[in-house]
Scaffold this active site. Sequence first.
Site, short mmCIF file in Angstrom:
data_model
loop_
_atom_site.label_atom_id
_atom_site.label_comp_id
_atom_site.label_asym_id
_atom_site.label_seq_id
_atom_site.Cartn_x
_atom_site.Cartn_y
_atom_site.Cartn_z
N ASP A 1 0.86 -1.18 0.00
CA ASP A 1 0.00 0.00 0.00
C ASP A 1 0.90 1.23 0.00
O ASP A 1 2.13 1.12 -0.04
CB ASP A 1 -0.97 -0.01 1.19
CG ASP A 1 -2.32 0.62 0.84
OD1 ASP A 1 -2.33 1.78 0.40
OD2 ASP A 1 -3.36 -0.06 0.98
N HIS B 1 -3.02 3.08 -4.62
CA HIS B 1 -2.33 2.67 -3.39
C HIS B 1 -0.92 2.16 -3.70
O HIS B 1 -0.50 1.11 -3.18
CB HIS B 1 -3.16 1.61 -2.65
CG HIS B 1 -4.41 2.17 -2.01
ND1 HIS B 1 -4.36 3.06 -0.95
CD2 HIS B 1 -5.72 2.00 -2.28
CE1 HIS B 1 -5.60 3.39 -0.60
NE2 HIS B 1 -6.44 2.77 -1.40
N GLU C 1 -10.02 2.62 -5.01
CA GLU C 1 -9.57 3.97 -4.69
C GLU C 1 -8.39 4.41 -5.56
O GLU C 1 -7.34 4.78 -5.04
CB GLU C 1 -9.19 4.04 -3.20
CG GLU C 1 -10.38 3.74 -2.31
CD GLU C 1 -10.06 3.78 -0.82
OE1 GLU C 1 -10.91 4.28 -0.06
OE2 GLU C 1 -8.98 3.32 -0.41
C1 ACM Z 1 -11.00 -0.52 0.90
O1 ACM Z 1 -11.44 -0.47 2.06
N1 ACM Z 1 -10.42 0.54 0.35
C2 ACM Z 1 -11.11 -1.71 0.11
#
Ligand code: ACM
Length: 761
Positions: free
Chosen positions: A196, A270, A334
């Site tokens: 991440d 991420h 995201e």
């Molecule tokens: C997430 O909680 N962004 C998958």
Amino acid sequence: MKYLLFCLLVSFSTFAQTTNQYNLIPFPARFVGQDGQFTLSASTRVLVSPGTDAAARSVAQIFVSQVKTTNGLALPVVTTSPALAKGANITLSINKKLALGDEGYKLTVTPARVIAEAATPKGLFYATQTMRQLLPVAQSTPVTMPACAITDKPRYGYRGLNLDVSRHFMPVAFVKKYIDLMAMHKQNTFHWHLTDDQGWRIEIKKYPRLTQIGSKRAETLIGQYSQNYPQQFDGKPHGGFYTQDEIRDVVRYAQSRFVTIVPEIEMPGHALAALTAYPELGCEPTKAYQVATKWGVFDDVFCPSDKTFGFLQDVLAEVMTLFPGKYIHIGGDECPKTAWKNSAFCQDLMKKNKLKDEHELQSYFIRRIEKFVNSKGRAIIGWDEILEGGLAPNATVMSWRGTAGGIAAAKQKHPVIMTPGATCYLDHYQGNPATEPLAIGGYLPLDQVYAYEPTPAELSPAEQNYILGVQGNVWTEYMPTSDHVEYMVFPRALALAEIAWIPKGPRNFEDFAQRLKNHLPRLNTVPVNYAKRLFDITATTQPNEQGQIQVRLTKLDSDSQIFYTTNGKEPSERTTEYIGPITLTKTTTIRAMTPTGGNLTQTFTLHKGKNKPYTYATELGNDSDAKTNKLTDGVRGDTPRSRREWANFFGNMDVTLDLGDVTSVTKVSLNFLKVILDKNFPPTSVSIAISRDGKDYKEAIDQPITYELTGPWDILPVVADFKTARARYVRIRAKNAGVCPADHPDAGQKTYFSTDEIVVE
Ligand code: ACM
């Protein structure tokens, strides 16, 4: 000291007396309790068939080592014979004809012997985990198992738990413990979130900088994301990663407990840790990317270049040699499209491939990766955003932003794992945010997890078959240690383990809670730092005939006392014992505790405006939740950690409360939240006025509110003192602070304000 010891002994013995014999979690699909018990002794053997394969023998070995650890009895594993099988022994037998699927088993416990049967070593393993839960929680004599007949198999094939080791690195020993706890409760899939923005945690031989550079961040945000303005950092480097040898070791460990690991390599978003190590993979190769030191979603993402695809394929190839399971999780959530919008390369790529927007570019990205993963005989899982520009042909969808993504994917005949935030996010608060350790937000108590039905009723029976199962998600932004992870995960993960296993149908939370309560001592012996919210005290209120309020305190933990205070002091076994409803005549904070670890801190706001109607003279805007009865519901927002009690105003507020009759009004007060980083600015001025007829208003206060923008979040009170006035109407006007100033991260954007309750005394 002596006193304390005495109490501990007393509560322990009450506990033991009420222990039910069959505290199984998850509870078996078919269960019959019987009289009597099987007694284990030094001569009890665990019998396996002569032809038993290595996996079934390993199941027997793990079981005997667990019994040794917990019950102090060393049972030998021996090859069975007709004579031994008739003896007082435990037989573990593979029976390929048993029609209970590859995870089902039959278990028969009689005073004479114990027989476990399954078609596979995995089913046999689950039989042994049930036996483990039938044995005493700790060393005691005699060591017995209560008699019963069980025929068991799970409802869902995917019973998962994830762990984010990027936001905070977790050591190998803890990862194994986590897997052990999953296996004990028959969860079979560990979703390991390995990469991440805040850290890359898996060694990749071909790209050493991923761990040399990408596994370390300079420092970490202090407090909740918007707690301080400006944000504060701890100045301490944080890092860690797993070598490939460590990963192989964890994989073997998980395999022996029938837990499949789904590794997650996040893309295209991420990706900041990877970009810091290899900036050429971003859309701005000359940018000085930094491993993130705070939480959130970042604009810097992988650029969909051939270089990036080459890199990701190399990474995934190494990942697939380490993890033998079918699924590779490729993230997909995201991913802001800003960098792609600003990139000439991306815009050109979209034209060449006739992609109409950046969502389609994301789908192009995921499809290309899927093709590679499929070419190695594996399948991808992605978060529900992978639906947005069209699903990759063979993808499994993990539905986290509610259930809509899962429903849409199932309708498109794609497999789905349900993990919606509202019921499956174990990083949310599980008790009162004001008294719990800091968490990301939300509110998900144990009974709400337990009530979750993973298969959406909107789906047809055929579509419902695409729901593979359910998973709990554990993001560790606010969990710096493994102890803290345990606190957040347990016991809520056990509710998820049970709903993933037991047959569809009505559920009885009280029955679950009772079994859980008796199961928790087993977790003590591990030990597990589980939250004790199960023992919390719940307050319900009702008015009595004199117009006072009566507070009733209840708890699931029926066999312990409640002690309380009403003067704000810490309750203890030396304060008043609760024996019946507490009558309140004024605003009071009740603090209560039980010797088993339950607690309650709740303020009951008694005032003349409670439950009275109010109207607005100004438009609220569609995004305001101020239309509900929040301003007079008697519940104050006593902490900025939780926004549940706060009503939001996106413009000015002009609200009039009708008390019904002309009555004495001595004081009107309300609070405003201050969370500057969230654009939540207290109003710049407030006027509070009262009137007998709703026409002529007497202004009691009309004043500017001034506050420092910098510093921690806060609650600002506004009070108008009327001394001896009489009125029916109370009018409050508050002026919005306008736009965020130039030095704010959201400079020029509109601010809003929040208030909780109009308190009239
Ligand atoms: C997430 O909680 N962004 C998958």
